[in-house]
Design a protein around this motif. Structure first.
Motif, short mmCIF file in Angstrom:
data_model
loop_
_atom_site.label_atom_id
_atom_site.label_comp_id
_atom_site.label_asym_id
_atom_site.label_seq_id
_atom_site.Cartn_x
_atom_site.Cartn_y
_atom_site.Cartn_z
N CYS A 185 0.88 -0.99 -0.12
CA CYS A 185 -0.08 -0.42 -0.26
C CYS A 185 1.13 0.85 -0.12
O CYS A 185 1.96 1.06 1.04
N TYR A 230 -0.11 4.36 1.53
CA TYR A 230 -0.27 5.52 1.97
C TYR A 230 0.37 5.09 3.08
O TYR A 230 1.96 6.52 3.13
N CYS A 231 0.28 4.67 4.47
CA CYS A 231 1.09 5.04 5.40
C CYS A 231 2.21 4.54 6.02
O CYS A 231 2.57 2.93 5.28
N VAL A 291 2.21 2.35 7.82
CA VAL A 291 1.88 0.25 8.20
C VAL A 291 2.89 -0.55 7.61
O VAL A 291 2.97 -1.25 7.61
N GLY A 292 3.24 0.65 5.73
CA GLY A 292 3.15 -0.79 4.71
C GLY A 292 2.26 -1.97 4.81
O GLY A 292 3.37 -3.35 4.67
N CYS A 293 0.95 -1.53 4.24
CA CYS A 293 0.37 -3.15 4.54
C CYS A 293 0.69 -4.06 3.03
O CYS A 293 0.68 -2.54 1.82
N LEU A 339 -6.90 -4.25 5.52
CA LEU A 339 -6.54 -3.23 4.75
C LEU A 339 -7.67 -2.41 5.63
O LEU A 339 -8.40 -2.95 5.91
N CYS A 340 -7.34 -0.94 5.47
CA CYS A 340 -8.14 0.55 6.07
C CYS A 340 -9.02 0.26 4.99
O CYS A 340 -8.94 0.62 3.65
N LYS A 367 -8.97 3.46 2.50
CA LYS A 367 -7.57 4.20 2.39
C LYS A 367 -7.40 2.75 1.08
O LYS A 367 -7.19 3.46 -0.04
N GLY A 368 -6.60 1.30 2.08
CA GLY A 368 -6.21 0.20 0.92
C GLY A 368 -7.18 -0.20 0.53
O GLY A 368 -6.89 -0.22 -0.57
N HIS A 423 -3.13 5.60 11.83
CA HIS A 423 -2.30 3.72 10.93
C HIS A 423 -3.18 3.06 11.33
O HIS A 423 -2.91 1.71 12.36
N PRO A 424 -4.17 2.81 10.56
CA PRO A 424 -5.64 1.87 10.86
C PRO A 424 -5.70 0.05 11.72
O PRO A 424 -5.69 -0.10 12.02
N VAL A 425 -4.75 -0.47 10.05
CA VAL A 425 -4.29 -1.55 10.54
C VAL A 425 -3.52 -1.77 12.02
O VAL A 425 -4.17 -2.80 12.65
FE1 SF4 Z 1 -2.56 1.38 3.54
FE2 SF4 Z 1 -4.46 1.51 5.60
FE3 SF4 Z 1 -2.29 0.00 5.57
FE4 SF4 Z 1 -1.87 2.37 6.21
S1 SF4 Z 1 -3.29 0.65 7.86
S2 SF4 Z 1 -0.94 0.57 4.99
S3 SF4 Z 1 -2.99 3.61 5.25
S4 SF4 Z 1 -3.88 -0.13 4.35
#
Ligand code: SF4
Length: 753
Positions: free
Chosen positions: A12, A14-15, A17-19, A46-47, A49-50, A185-187
């Motif tokens: 991902c 975005y943030c 966390v690096g999902c 995933l959140c 956004k992901g 950092h939702p996940v």
């Molecule tokens: Fe992407 Fe959301 Fe995971 Fe952050 S927490 S890497 S935004 S999926």
């Protein structure tokens, strides 16, 4: 006949966390995205956004938002017109070479991004420091993690987060401070919620001026006053000392400097700290007890500590608490900075900041400069520190920096004090913007626009908050004429190399006699089997790369013997065994889960250092004319300046429009009402925004989400320029050590429109 669906494993964008994600594609179109069940950062989750990433890549959105061919603007304010790649790159090389020839290497600057991949970052860093001979290369990571870097180095000796995500499952106490992980950092936050459910005895302390969604999980919530964090940490240490909760054996065996810190915190009595922080003494006592006496305490922190004029002190004095109580180097314990951007870590690893060098080397260290020069095959890298983000735009506004190259970031929205940034972009003689999105505000200021690929289209690696390196992979080809960021940097660098060489300019990397001629440099480069030995190259260049892997191999070699040594890692290992944490040295099978378990730190004497740094007040405290503390922060469903997330209507369902939040009592006291349009004004600018009552905000405080740009807010910057979003209000005052600006606090007044 229906087209078959391909699956590409990636990360991902975005943030931090690096999902891991699985990208579904059909032909040249991304059609879906799922969490990668095998990725250790997210195990398939995933959140919002992901899960909507593929929608942001839809052709109808791309047609409206993407930059698809190089464009040149012949005059400022004019519409840009298409230009071919060769002509665009020739022009860029000619303008940069001319500026360097006439004004010296420090007359140019590169402002890059924590969203670039490690390989992209590496080329830009080498281009500036190795070829041109300037350290004027900085990044939006300066706005994100530079205080965390400075805090780690000051206390633990290296920029290395010691903990990992799995520590959440082993912690008995979580101290979350300056972080709204539920949104940012939702996940990871889901993992925290699950850990608390599985371990009901776990205590969660959240310290934040705003009662965020993260604070809703807290067993103890500390609504501290903005900017009082250092006082809070000193106060907690004072109580720990008084109660005998520190760990004298750990302090004696593994640290230095405790006496000075003990003397400093003597004055930080609970009464004094409670008054400065706006907290009660009982809560301070409870927090100190839980932190110190729990079997394992993990601190999680983010921009509330980093984006501060005391950012380094906030980070270092929190780490003090871990060292004083021995809460480090064991499962579930340690200080753990959460990186904001997907690859702020990778950028730091290649030294992509104005004061750093490759593989966590320091610019100020002559041996480190010599090592990097040998690796690159140049006689030296310049010792003069480069301009950091705020300094770079100030230097451009002052006419000192004349040519700017901006890649993968949107400073005309995201930098503080937009009046100065606008002045910088106006005064600079030549501005190149390398960007995937034509909608980024900064594009309006570019003399040359270079279309770049983005998520789903590019190849390379990123490093997440827990030191884990993951592959980023392309699922579809580049759209239009877009090129990969590393490729653009290499194409430009080779042209500049030739142009400067032809001009006989003494930029350090370009003189033929200095090209990879030292035996050590040649040996280092040839050790990378994927690179053509320099001696066999028909035309010598500092940038002989044809693939991102070749760049990564050179980066890998630069880490040999360093704290982040990855000589045991390869693209092949990442392919076969998945993401890996660093360090992972040659001969080792796996990386290191957590650091400092043996109590040995990467300092000259092997001991961690306490930081005896006093509390300092905010750079811009509230005063009678500007009586509110404005803080900024993230929304759950938006990312940065919304160039990507702002294209999807469904991501506006959570928060549909910008508002300024105020406490209901403040609204009543000022004769306002919920929904009123108000002017929010700082010493630098003013914006017009609806008012929203919120008891999550403390008295005399205000909150506006950071994402809203000029298309959502009207108003003016101090210079009368068109508005640049909420950062028309924020201050560029910065931490003297990390140079990270205080985006989290500005004094404002709020008046009915
Ligand atoms: Fe992407 Fe959301 Fe995971 Fe952050 S927490 S890497 S935004 S999926």
């Amino acid at each position: 006949m229906s087209m078959s669906t391909s699956i590409t494993r990636s990360t991902c964008p975005y943030c931090g966390v690096g999902c891991g994600v699985l990208i579904e594609s059909q032909g040249q179109q991304i059609t879906g995205v799922r969490g990668d069940p095998d990725h250790p950062a997210n195990f398939g989750k995933l959140c919002t956004k992901g899960t909507t990433l593929h929608l942001t890549a839809a052709p109808e959105i791309a047609r409206q938002t993407r930059l698809l061919q190089p464009m040149q603007r012949l005059a400022r304010g004019a519409a840009p017109t298409p230009v071919g790649w060769d002509a665009a790159l020739d022009l860029a090389a000619e303008r940069f070479a001319r500026t360097i020839t006439e004004h010296g290497p420090d007359a140019v600057g590169f402002y890059i991004s924590g969203q670039l991949l490690t390989e992209d970052y590496y080329v830009f860093n080498k281009l500036a420091k190795g070829l041109i001979g300037t350290n004027n290369v900085d990044t939006n990571s300066r706005l994100c993690m530079s205080s965390a870097v400075a805090g780690y180095k000051l206390t633990l000796g290296a920029d290395a987060p010691p903990a990992c995500y799995d520590d959440v499952n082993h912690a008995d106490c979580l101290f979350i401070v300056g972080s709204n992980a539920a949104f940012a950092h939702p996940v990871l936050f889901r993992r925290i919620e699950e850990a608390k459910k599985n371990h009901p005895g776990m205590r969660v302390i959240v310290a934040d001026p705003r009662r965020t969604d993260t604070a809703d999980l807290a067993d103890l919530y500390l609504p501290l006053q903005p900017g009082s964090d250092v006082m809070l940490f000193h106060g907690l240490l004072h109580i720990m000392l008084w109660e005998g909760w520190v760990d004298p054996a750990y302090i004696a065996a593994h640290t230095t400097g405790f006496d000075a810190l003990r003397a400093l915190v003597r004055e930080c009595t609970p009464e004094h700290v409670a008054q400065v922080c706006g907290l009660n003494k009982e809560d301070l006592f409870t927090a100190a007890k839980w932190f110190a006496t729990s079997p394992a305490t993990l601190s999680l922190y983010c921009q509330g500590l980093n984006q501060s004029s005391s950012g380094t002190a906030k980070n270092a004095t929190l780490i003090n608490l871990h060292l004083a109580t021995g809460q480090i180097g064991k499962p579930g314990a340690g200080p753990f900075s959460l990186t904001g951007q997907p690859n702020a870590m990778g950028g730091r690893e290649v030294g992509g900041l104005a004061n750093l060098l490759s593989a966590h080397r320091d610019l100020a260290n002559p041996e480190h400069r010599a090592e990097v020069a040998a690796l690159w095959g140049v006689p030296d890298v310049p010792s003069k520190p480069g301009k950091t983000a705020v300094e770079m735009f100030q230097a451009a506004a002052d006419g000192e920096i004349k040519a700017l190259w901006i890649a993968c970031t949107n400073p005309a929205q995201s930098m503080p004090d937009q009046a100065t940034v606008r002045q910088a972009l106006k005064r600079a003689e030549f501005v190149v913007v390398q960007e995937a999105y034509a909608t980024a505000t900064t594009c309006d200021w570019a003399d040359l626009l270079l279309p770049a690929t983005t998520w789903g289209e590019k190849e390379g690696t990123v490093t997440n908050s827990e030191r884990r390196i993951s592959r980023v992979r392309a699922a579809v080809p580049a759209p239009g004429e877009a090129r990969h960021d590393w490729r653009i940097a290499v194409d430009f660098a080779q042209r500049l190399e030739a142009t400067l060489g032809a001009n006989g300019v003494g930029a350090i990397g370009v003189r033929p006699e200095f090209r990879t001629t030292t035996p050590e440099a040649t040996k280092n480069l040839e050790r990378n089997s994927a690179l053509t030995p320099m001696a066999e190259q028909p035309e010598k260049t500092l940038f002989p790369y044809q693939t991102p892997e070749q760049i990564w191999l050179e980066h890998r070699e630069s880490t040999r013997g360093r704290d982040l040594d990855i000589t045991g890692l390869s693209y092949e290992k990442l392919e076969n065994e998945g993401p890996q944490q660093w360090p992972l040295r040659e001969g080792e099978a796996t990386g290191q889960t957590r650091l400092y378990e043996n109590g040995h730190f990467p300092t000259p004497d092997g001991k961690a250092r306490f930081a005896a740094l006093p509390w300092q007040p905010l750079a811009e405290p509230r005063e009678s004319r500007y009586p509110f503390s404005l803080t900024t922060g993230r929304l759950r469903d938006q990312w940065h300046g919304m160039t990507r997330t702002g294209t999807l209507g469904r991501l506006f369902g959570h928060v549909p429009e910008p508002v300024v939040q105020l406490h209901p009592q403040d609204i009543q006291r000022r004769g306002l009402k919920d929904g009123d349009l108000v002017h929010v004004t700082s010493k630098r600018g003013s914006i017009l925004v609806p008012l929203q009552a919120s008891s999550d905000i403390g008295l005399s405080q205000a909150f506006i989400a950071m994402h809203w740009g000029p298309e959502y807010l009207s108003g003016r910057s101090g210079a009368g320029e068109p508005l640049a979003g909420v950062n028309a209000l924020t201050t560029s005052a910065y931490c003297p050590t990390s140079k990270q600006p205080e985006l989290k606090h500005a004094a404002v007044k709020i008046l009915k429109a």
